[in-house]
Design an enzyme around this catalytic site. Sequence first.
Site, PDB file in Angstrom:
ATOM      1  CG  ASP A 145      -2.064   0.967   1.083  1.00  0.00           C
ATOM      2  OD1 ASP A 145      -3.216   0.517   0.963  1.00  0.00           O
ATOM      3  OD2 ASP A 145      -1.811   2.201   1.080  1.00  0.00           O
ATOM      4  CB  ILE A 146       0.829   4.252  -2.184  1.00  0.00           C
ATOM      5  CG1 ILE A 146       1.928   5.117  -2.738  1.00  0.00           C
ATOM      6  CG2 ILE A 146      -0.426   5.048  -1.884  1.00  0.00           C
ATOM      7  CD1 ILE A 146       1.648   5.655  -4.134  1.00  0.00           C
ATOM      8  CG  ASN A 174     -12.159  -0.713   3.758  1.00  0.00           C
ATOM      9  OD1 ASN A 174     -12.493  -1.216   4.830  1.00  0.00           O
ATOM     10  ND2 ASN A 174     -11.023  -0.045   3.612  1.00  0.00           N
ATOM     11  CD  GLU A 192      -9.508   6.472   0.776  1.00  0.00           C
ATOM     12  OE1 GLU A 192      -8.410   6.368   0.186  1.00  0.00           O
ATOM     13  OE2 GLU A 192      -9.625   6.915   1.926  1.00  0.00           O
ATOM     14  CB  VAL A 193      -9.113   2.098  -4.892  1.00  0.00           C
ATOM     15  CG1 VAL A 193      -8.805   1.543  -6.279  1.00  0.00           C
ATOM     16  CG2 VAL A 193      -8.118   3.192  -4.517  1.00  0.00           C
ATOM     17  CG  HIS A 198      -8.569  -2.912  -2.542  1.00  0.00           C
ATOM     18  ND1 HIS A 198      -9.466  -2.153  -3.257  1.00  0.00           N
ATOM     19  CD2 HIS A 198      -8.410  -2.278  -1.355  1.00  0.00           C
ATOM     20  CE1 HIS A 198      -9.830  -1.118  -2.536  1.00  0.00           C
ATOM     21  NE2 HIS A 198      -9.209  -1.168  -1.368  1.00  0.00           N
ATOM     22  CG  HIS A 246      -6.874  -2.844   2.980  1.00  0.00           C
ATOM     23  ND1 HIS A 246      -6.085  -1.727   2.850  1.00  0.00           N
ATOM     24  CD2 HIS A 246      -8.059  -2.531   2.403  1.00  0.00           C
ATOM     25  CE1 HIS A 246      -6.767  -0.777   2.235  1.00  0.00           C
ATOM     26  NE2 HIS A 246      -7.965  -1.238   1.953  1.00  0.00           N
TER      27      HIS A 246
HETATM   28  P1  5GP Z   1      -9.754   1.427   0.225  1.00  0.00           P
HETATM   29  O1  5GP Z   1      -9.982   2.634   1.098  1.00  0.00           O
HETATM   30  O2  5GP Z   1     -10.348   1.618  -1.151  1.00  0.00           O
HETATM   31  O3  5GP Z   1     -10.141   0.144   0.864  1.00  0.00           O
HETATM   32  O4  5GP Z   1      -8.193   1.329   0.080  1.00  0.00           O
HETATM   33  C1  5GP Z   1      -7.472   1.796  -1.026  1.00  0.00           C
HETATM   34  C2  5GP Z   1      -6.016   1.709  -0.659  1.00  0.00           C
HETATM   35  O5  5GP Z   1      -5.262   1.848  -1.853  1.00  0.00           O
HETATM   36  C3  5GP Z   1      -5.549   2.795   0.301  1.00  0.00           C
HETATM   37  O6  5GP Z   1      -5.009   2.198   1.480  1.00  0.00           O
HETATM   38  C4  5GP Z   1      -4.503   3.574  -0.495  1.00  0.00           C
HETATM   39  O7  5GP Z   1      -3.403   3.968   0.297  1.00  0.00           O
HETATM   40  C5  5GP Z   1      -4.093   2.571  -1.574  1.00  0.00           C
HETATM   41  N1  5GP Z   1      -3.685   3.190  -2.827  1.00  0.00           N
HETATM   42  C6  5GP Z   1      -4.359   4.164  -3.516  1.00  0.00           C
HETATM   43  N2  5GP Z   1      -3.687   4.476  -4.647  1.00  0.00           N
HETATM   44  C7  5GP Z   1      -2.588   3.680  -4.674  1.00  0.00           C
HETATM   45  C8  5GP Z   1      -1.510   3.545  -5.611  1.00  0.00           C
HETATM   46  O8  5GP Z   1      -1.421   4.216  -6.642  1.00  0.00           O
HETATM   47  N3  5GP Z   1      -0.551   2.619  -5.304  1.00  0.00           N
HETATM   48  C9  5GP Z   1      -0.617   1.857  -4.168  1.00  0.00           C
HETATM   49  N4  5GP Z   1       0.387   0.994  -3.981  1.00  0.00           N
HETATM   50  N5  5GP Z   1      -1.613   1.958  -3.276  1.00  0.00           N
HETATM   51  C10 5GP Z   1      -2.591   2.865  -3.525  1.00  0.00           C
END
Ligand code: 5GP
Length: 124
Positions: A30-31, A96, A104-105, A109, A111
């Site tokens: 994760d970034i 999530n 958010e994405v 996915h 985690h």
């Molecule tokens: P969500 O909130 O959708 O469950 O988690 C999305 C996750 O993707 C976040 O923890 C965020 O830090 C990670 N993320 C978003 N954009 C990127 C990216 O471009 N590269 C990587 N490695 N992680 C990302």
Amino acid sequence: MDNCIFCKIVAKKIHSDLLYEDESLLAFKDIRPAAPVHFLVIPKVHVPTLADCGEEYAMLLGKMMTLGAKLAAEQGCGLSTDQAGNLAGGYKAVINIGPDGGQEVYHLHLHVIGGVHPWRNERI
Ligand code: 5GP
Ligand code: ZN
């Protein structure tokens, strides 16, 4: 999907810190890590959320979970037993889903978050 950041990672149009790749899955760090170990397991195919997965995704979802567990152990947060026989280690595995789930994405996915009780003071 043209506008999906994780599809771009799958297509190698965006760099990621890759941990694993096969014909159907990708795992990368994760970034914005919320803990010492924080990586994501994604399917290569674009699926927006877990809520979009019917039974036809059962095999893929199972592979995501078992890969997450295998990589968690490789990353140093697998389960172990100390000399007194107490269970140690472990991590959190989180998906999530949707706005209220904090997603958010919108590319499915998992985690995997590990460290010493990271969820007590961090996001996710
Ligand atoms: P969500 O909130 O959708 O469950 O988690 C999305 C996750 O993707 C976040 O923890 C965020 O830090 C990670 N993320 C978003 N954009 C990127 C990216 O471009 N590269 C990587 N490695 N992680 C990302
Ligand atoms: Zn996508």
